[in-house]
Write a protein that holds these residues in place. Sequence first.
Motif, PDB file in Angstrom:
ATOM      1  N   UNK A  45     -21.992   0.001   7.083  1.00 38.17           N
ATOM      2  CA  UNK A  45     -20.571   0.228   7.336  1.00 38.17           C
ATOM      3  C   UNK A  45     -20.214  -0.269   8.725  1.00 38.17           C
ATOM      4  N   UNK A  46     -18.997  -0.775   8.866  1.00 40.58           N
ATOM      5  CA  UNK A  46     -18.504  -1.163  10.185  1.00 40.58           C
ATOM      6  C   UNK A  46     -18.154   0.122  10.936  1.00 40.58           C
ATOM      7  N   UNK A  47     -18.774   0.315  12.078  1.00 40.29           N
ATOM      8  CA  UNK A  47     -18.654   1.582  12.788  1.00 40.29           C
ATOM      9  C   UNK A  47     -17.237   1.976  13.115  1.00 40.29           C
ATOM     10  N   UNK A  48     -16.429   1.026  13.581  1.00 40.70           N
ATOM     11  CA  UNK A  48     -15.056   1.360  13.976  1.00 40.70           C
ATOM     12  C   UNK A  48     -14.217   1.739  12.762  1.00 40.70           C
ATOM     13  N   UNK A  49     -14.528   1.186  11.590  1.00 39.35           N
ATOM     14  CA  UNK A  49     -13.793   1.552  10.376  1.00 39.35           C
ATOM     15  C   UNK A  49     -14.107   2.991   9.974  1.00 39.35           C
ATOM     16  N   UNK A  50     -15.370   3.366  10.075  1.00 33.51           N
ATOM     17  CA  UNK A  50     -15.762   4.749   9.770  1.00 33.51           C
ATOM     18  C   UNK A  50     -15.047   5.707  10.699  1.00 33.51           C
ATOM     19  N   UNK A  51     -15.029   5.370  11.968  1.00 31.23           N
ATOM     20  CA  UNK A  51     -14.367   6.227  12.946  1.00 31.23           C
ATOM     21  C   UNK A  51     -12.867   6.316  12.668  1.00 31.23           C
ATOM     22  N   UNK A  52     -12.259   5.216  12.290  1.00 30.68           N
ATOM     23  CA  UNK A  52     -10.819   5.211  11.997  1.00 30.68           C
ATOM     24  C   UNK A  52     -10.508   6.136  10.827  1.00 30.68           C
ATOM     25  N   UNK A  53     -11.333   6.125   9.809  1.00 28.78           N
ATOM     26  CA  UNK A  53     -11.116   7.006   8.657  1.00 28.78           C
ATOM     27  C   UNK A  53     -11.243   8.473   9.065  1.00 28.78           C
ATOM     28  N   UNK A  54     -12.203   8.758   9.962  1.00 30.83           N
ATOM     29  CA  UNK A  54     -12.388  10.132  10.410  1.00 30.83           C
ATOM     30  C   UNK A  54     -11.180  10.621  11.193  1.00 30.83           C
ATOM     31  N   UNK A  55     -10.714   9.800  12.102  1.00 31.72           N
ATOM     32  CA  UNK A  55      -9.620  10.226  12.980  1.00 31.72           C
ATOM     33  C   UNK A  55      -8.284  10.300  12.249  1.00 31.72           C
ATOM     34  N   UNK A  56      -8.159   9.558  11.136  1.00 32.01           N
ATOM     35  CA  UNK A  56      -6.892   9.578  10.399  1.00 32.01           C
ATOM     36  C   UNK A  56      -6.835  10.703   9.378  1.00 32.01           C
ATOM     37  N   UNK A  57      -7.990  11.284   9.064  1.00 32.85           N
ATOM     38  CA  UNK A  57      -8.023  12.327   8.032  1.00 32.85           C
ATOM     39  C   UNK A  57      -7.694  13.693   8.611  1.00 32.85           C
TER      40      UNK A  57
END
Length: 648
Positions: free
Chosen positions: A636-648
Amino acid sequence: MPWDSELLPDQKDAASHVGSHARLLAGPGTGKTLTLTRRISYLVGEQNISPDSIVALTFTRAAARELRQRIGRELGPNSRLPKVSTLHSFALKQLMTNRDRISQLPAPLRISDDWEERNIVLEDLKTLLGLRRVDEGRALLSRLSADWQSLAAEESEWEERFPDARFLGAWREHRSTYGYVLRAELVYQLKHCLAEDPGFVLEGPPLHLLVDEYQDLNRCDLEIVKTMTDRGAELYCAGDDDQSIYAFREALPEGIRRFDRDYQPSTLLSLSTCKRCDPAILELALFVANQDHRRLDKPLHAEPGRDRGEVAILQFSDQTQEARCVAELCRNLLANRGLHPHDILVLLRSDRHGAFSLVLTSALETLGIPSSTTTAETDLLNGSGGRQVLSLIRLAANPADSLAWRSLLMLRQNGLGDVAVSGLYKFAIERGIRFSEAVAMVAHQPSLIARHGTRIRAEWEAVQGIVARITADVPPDGDHFAARLGSLIEEISGEIAGGAEEGLVNATRFLYVLDATEPSNLRDFLAALETSDEPIEQELREGVVNILTMHRAKGLTAKAVFVLGAEDEYIPGQARGAQIGDERRLLYVSMTRAVHHLYITYCNSRTGRQMHTGRTRGRSQRTLTQFLRDSPTSISVGVDVLARLTSS
């Protein structure tokens, strides 16, 4: 509590085995320490075996402490306990018990620690031999240690084949003058004594020998164990060849793999239920382990009923993005998953001069997350304050400790430098005496070294005054020894550091060893310090995110684990041949520290100081480690994972 209370069937069968040598194959989280503890309870309570005839050997001091405490709780207060120690501590104790039969070692037995090896032994050898760099002497000393551990030093014509006979001569002269033994040779010297002297007596002697982490024993260690069984001990070893990670000390995973051939008759036992890792974590870890086609086949599955757990392999563009995202993931774990900082463990393959940890700690600090980095370079005993305290304690135990005198002459503000120390060494060589004797002689007659004699006398008198205070204030033996010594260490540490708060920091390591080993006298306390192997053992600190190198993680558990820099340039890095297996196992061990959350990171590029690390130092490009390519876990692209976490 009954010895078999709450044991799984395979744990109960393993703990109650008697009648032959046995190998317990126990993967991560399967209850190896519990089984060893209950086995001792079974031997003492059900088989009426005297604790005095049971010896349990562990690989680290922390493991010895845990096993000793568990046994104490099982057997009850005021019960006699079996001998539980590290192999190095056991070797030292046997050599000291038989010291009247040993002529090849300096007396009294004094172990040089890592700091002394680096700052005294190697620095002096560099000067004596005219070497350009300390690393040249270190390579030769490492070769000497490896030859002891692999028993190459016992082969015929070894001295003629050793790379540098001048080095051997200089080292032996230096060792005789300072009166020390290297930690790496302790077990070798015990092996030599047992083989050469039928009158050499082992304490007990042991009828039941339990050896933990059997896969980490080297050839010399294995010979010691074999000799003890030849003298009547029944061997019960526990371990896992998948977790053999100490090739740098010649660890031999083949030892546990060939156990049934080395010991006949013998019984093969195993534990199969992992109570530590969630299934997803264990599955990915076993993908790594199974790449070794020589590994012992073993049943290992997660405890039924557990959630799947979280596993992610995260790709980043560079180390700045990696550190920032890891810090954000830590914040998410703390805020939304109910974790505390000490539930998070970050593992690094290496961290020379803080090249990796400093970037991460800066990112954590920005988010207000406390962290602690523990590597060889952060050991408090490597600092001037802790080193001075240790040297003073050593002189209280033995006023003629030459390495302690040398350390104090180097570190205290006394106006003495390398020229004065070299003069004392030359004086000792000329007179055929120890370095400490030279210090005392010059202190009583300063004219013997005219240029520095007066300052040497002043320093000798100042140190003697502090040592006399320690000797007077600490009881020689007894129940109150540890508490009184701990108070005195805090006091003296504060005086040396110039403040109580910094002094307490310097005293931390001493207080930990006092608590871990519960010594009743100075000799036992120093023996615990001398035989510790800090680069490969560690306990997690409370209230902080713990950042450790991977070799220090063995035996630890955390709810969330980050394995940073899982790149081929580091794992396996420069390893070749059989060393690649060691790196694969190191990754497996690191992954199986995780309970619920496992994050593995790698970067496409590393710049700055990190660019100059790893197999391709000087080049920025990095790639995912070969051990995780084609794994069942997608990248997984790390920044994409983080973006999903912060948006949820």
